[in-house]
Design an enzyme around this catalytic site. Structure first.
Site, PDB file in Angstrom:
ATOM      1  NE  ARG A 194      26.751  32.718  25.953  1.00 43.92           N
ATOM      2  CZ  ARG A 194      25.573  32.773  25.286  1.00 43.92           C
ATOM      3  NH1 ARG A 194      25.575  32.771  24.055  1.00 43.92           N
ATOM      4  NH2 ARG A 194      24.454  33.032  26.128  1.00 43.92           N
ATOM      5  CB  THR A 198      31.328  40.402  22.620  1.00 49.67           C
ATOM      6  OG1 THR A 198      31.747  39.596  23.511  1.00 49.67           O
ATOM      7  CG2 THR A 198      31.975  41.762  23.031  1.00 49.67           C
ATOM      8  CG  ASP A 290      23.515  30.566  32.855  1.00 52.30           C
ATOM      9  OD1 ASP A 290      24.083  29.491  33.403  1.00 52.30           O
ATOM     10  OD2 ASP A 290      23.910  31.512  32.404  1.00 52.30           O
ATOM     11  CG  ASP A 293      23.768  30.950  36.606  1.00 49.95           C
ATOM     12  OD1 ASP A 293      24.953  31.172  36.990  1.00 49.95           O
ATOM     13  OD2 ASP A 293      23.172  32.018  36.106  1.00 49.95           O
TER      14      ASP A 293
HETATM   15  C1  PRP Z   1      27.457  28.434  28.549  1.00 52.42           C
HETATM   16  C2  PRP Z   1      27.667  27.071  28.186  1.00 52.42           C
HETATM   17  C3  PRP Z   1      28.481  27.189  26.769  1.00 52.42           C
HETATM   18  C4  PRP Z   1      28.340  28.593  26.276  1.00 52.42           C
HETATM   19  C5  PRP Z   1      27.319  28.252  25.081  1.00 52.42           C
HETATM   20  O1  PRP Z   1      28.470  28.791  29.220  1.00 52.42           O
HETATM   21  O2  PRP Z   1      27.808  26.047  28.988  1.00 52.42           O
HETATM   22  O3  PRP Z   1      29.960  26.875  27.198  1.00 52.42           O
HETATM   23  O4  PRP Z   1      27.469  29.279  27.269  1.00 52.42           O
HETATM   24  O5  PRP Z   1      27.234  29.674  24.349  1.00 52.42           O
HETATM   25  P1  PRP Z   1      27.796  29.661  23.025  1.00 52.42           P
HETATM   26  O6  PRP Z   1      27.748  28.651  22.173  1.00 52.42           O
HETATM   27  O7  PRP Z   1      27.114  31.191  22.601  1.00 52.42           O
HETATM   28  O8  PRP Z   1      29.183  30.143  23.195  1.00 52.42           O
HETATM   29  P2  PRP Z   1      28.867  30.138  29.978  1.00 52.42           P
HETATM   30  O9  PRP Z   1      29.550  31.109  28.985  1.00 52.42           O
HETATM   31  O10 PRP Z   1      27.509  30.861  30.473  1.00 52.42           O
HETATM   32  O11 PRP Z   1      29.636  29.975  31.186  1.00 52.42           O
HETATM   33  P3  PRP Z   1      29.562  29.033  32.541  1.00 52.42           P
HETATM   34  O12 PRP Z   1      29.393  27.427  32.181  1.00 52.42           O
HETATM   35  O13 PRP Z   1      30.795  29.406  33.135  1.00 52.42           O
HETATM   36  O14 PRP Z   1      28.356  29.638  33.177  1.00 52.42           O
HETATM   37  N1  URA Z   2      24.410  29.356  27.599  1.00 53.25           N
HETATM   38  C1  URA Z   2      23.424  28.636  28.554  1.00 53.25           C
HETATM   39  O1  URA Z   2      23.872  27.957  29.455  1.00 53.25           O
HETATM   40  N2  URA Z   2      22.080  28.904  27.921  1.00 53.25           N
HETATM   41  C2  URA Z   2      21.902  29.221  26.842  1.00 53.25           C
HETATM   42  O2  URA Z   2      20.582  29.000  26.478  1.00 53.25           O
HETATM   43  C3  URA Z   2      22.758  29.553  25.954  1.00 53.25           C
HETATM   44  C4  URA Z   2      24.161  29.601  26.282  1.00 53.25           C
END
Ligand code: PRP
Ligand code: URA
Length: 299
Positions: A194, A198, A290, A293
């Site tokens: 994400r 945005t 998160d 993380d």
């Molecule tokens: C997180 C999660 C989803 C996304 C959900 O990933 O694992 O993929 O956010 O959010 P959304 O429904 O608003 O799209 P992130 O974008 O943080 O990436 P990462 O797994 O690489 O940390």
């Molecule tokens: N992605 C995450 O990992 N946690 C949230 O709460 C939303 C998006």
């Protein structure tokens, strides 16, 4: 526990009598088994009998009555406060898997004090338990098999190998648990993150097995927040030819469920919890923070 045969039995069901059981009943039996023994029900009783089979797990008692009649009492199963899967009219594509073990583990997962190692183990275990429910409607076909004693016909999941597709990174944490249940599965990968400003998804990787049209896909991501990542991932799978896609997440926000349902009404979303909503940074509240993380120890 066994009783003498009752040459003609009547079924007493929640105070009502179903006429017509003509076969002898020799034992206390599980209700479903008892019902299978009963060959002659009036046609009108069929749907009631089906409901009974769904709702009852023990026991039929056969007693001698005057002459040749017997009564069979069915004990309704206690309605658990945790039905295996909830649906809600507001979100017709959503299935909330509310099994007690899943809810227990999810609460530990939410805990800010849960260390990375335990967090990973919990995601793995919850994913496996959820997959058990999410695969409950897979189509099966007859499968001949030789036991050590004789040939018989079992059942096996029909069609091509199931395909698990984690959305990187956090979806990776769900793969192993499901793979233990479905060891023949194929595994694809979709890379998305994400944009922090945005909140829209940015894609960077896509690889799934060929002949996508013939496979059942299980798209995996612990978090369904705005739904942007899920919608983009499903769209990518469909462009590759996939037609049967389920989305498995642990925590969903109403905003994300609605966005996926609007863009892809054919995709069933399974979650362990439907949370209150999103905060200003797009995090699910109360959520678990998160997921990526916490899984990988980055911050
Ligand atoms: C997180 C999660 C989803 C996304 C959900 O990933 O694992 O993929 O956010 O959010 P959304 O429904 O608003 O799209 P992130 O974008 O943080 O990436 P990462 O797994 O690489 O940390
Ligand atoms: N992605 C995450 O990992 N946690 C949230 O709460 C939303 C998006």
């Amino acid at each position: 526990m066994c009783r003498a045969p009752a040459p003609r039995a009547r079924l007493a069901v929640e105070g009502r009598l179903l006429l017509g059981a003509t076969r002898a009943l020799k034992h206390h039996c599980q209700a479903g088994a008892v019902l299978r023994h009963q060959r002659w029900f009036p046609p009108a009783a069929t749907s009631l009998v089906q409901q009974i089979c769904e709702r009852i797990f023990v026991i039929a008692r056969v007693t001698r009555e005057a002459d040749d009649d017997g009564l069979v009492f069915f004990h309704a199963r206690e309605i658990s406060s945790f039905p295996p899967m909830d649906t809600t009219p507001a979100y017709p594509t959503l299935r909330i898997v509310s099994h007690p073990l899943i809810q227990h583990k999810l609460t530990m997962l939410r805990d800010r004090g849960t260390p990375t190692k335990i967090f990973r183990e919990l995601v793995d275990e919850i994913a496996m338990l959820m997959a058990y429910e999410a695969t409950s409607d897979l189509v099966v076909e007859p499968a001949p098999v030789d036991t050590p004693l004789e040939p018989t016909v079992g059942r096996r999941v029909s069609g091509k190998k199931l395909t698990l597709v984690p959305i990187l990174r956090a979806g990776l944490g769900m793969v192993e648990g499901i793979y233990r249940l479905v060891p023949g599965a194929r595994i694809g990968h979709i890379g998305l993150y994400r944009n922090h400003d945005t909140l829209e998804p940015v894609d960077y990787y896509f690889k799934v097995p060929g002949d996508a049209a013939e496979r059942d896909f299980f798209l995996l991501d612990p978090m369904l927040a705005t739904g942007g990542s899920a919608v983009a991932a499903v769209s990518s799978l469909k462009r590759a030819g996939a037609t049967r896609i389920r989305f498995l997440c642990l925590v969903a926000a109403p905003e994300g469920v609605t966005r996926v349902a609007n863009a892809h009404p054919d995709v069933t979303v399974y979650c362990a919890a439907l949370d209150r909503g999103l905060n200003e940074q797009g995090y699910i509240m109360p959520g678990l923070g998160d997921a990526g993380d916490r899984l990988f120890g980055t911050r």
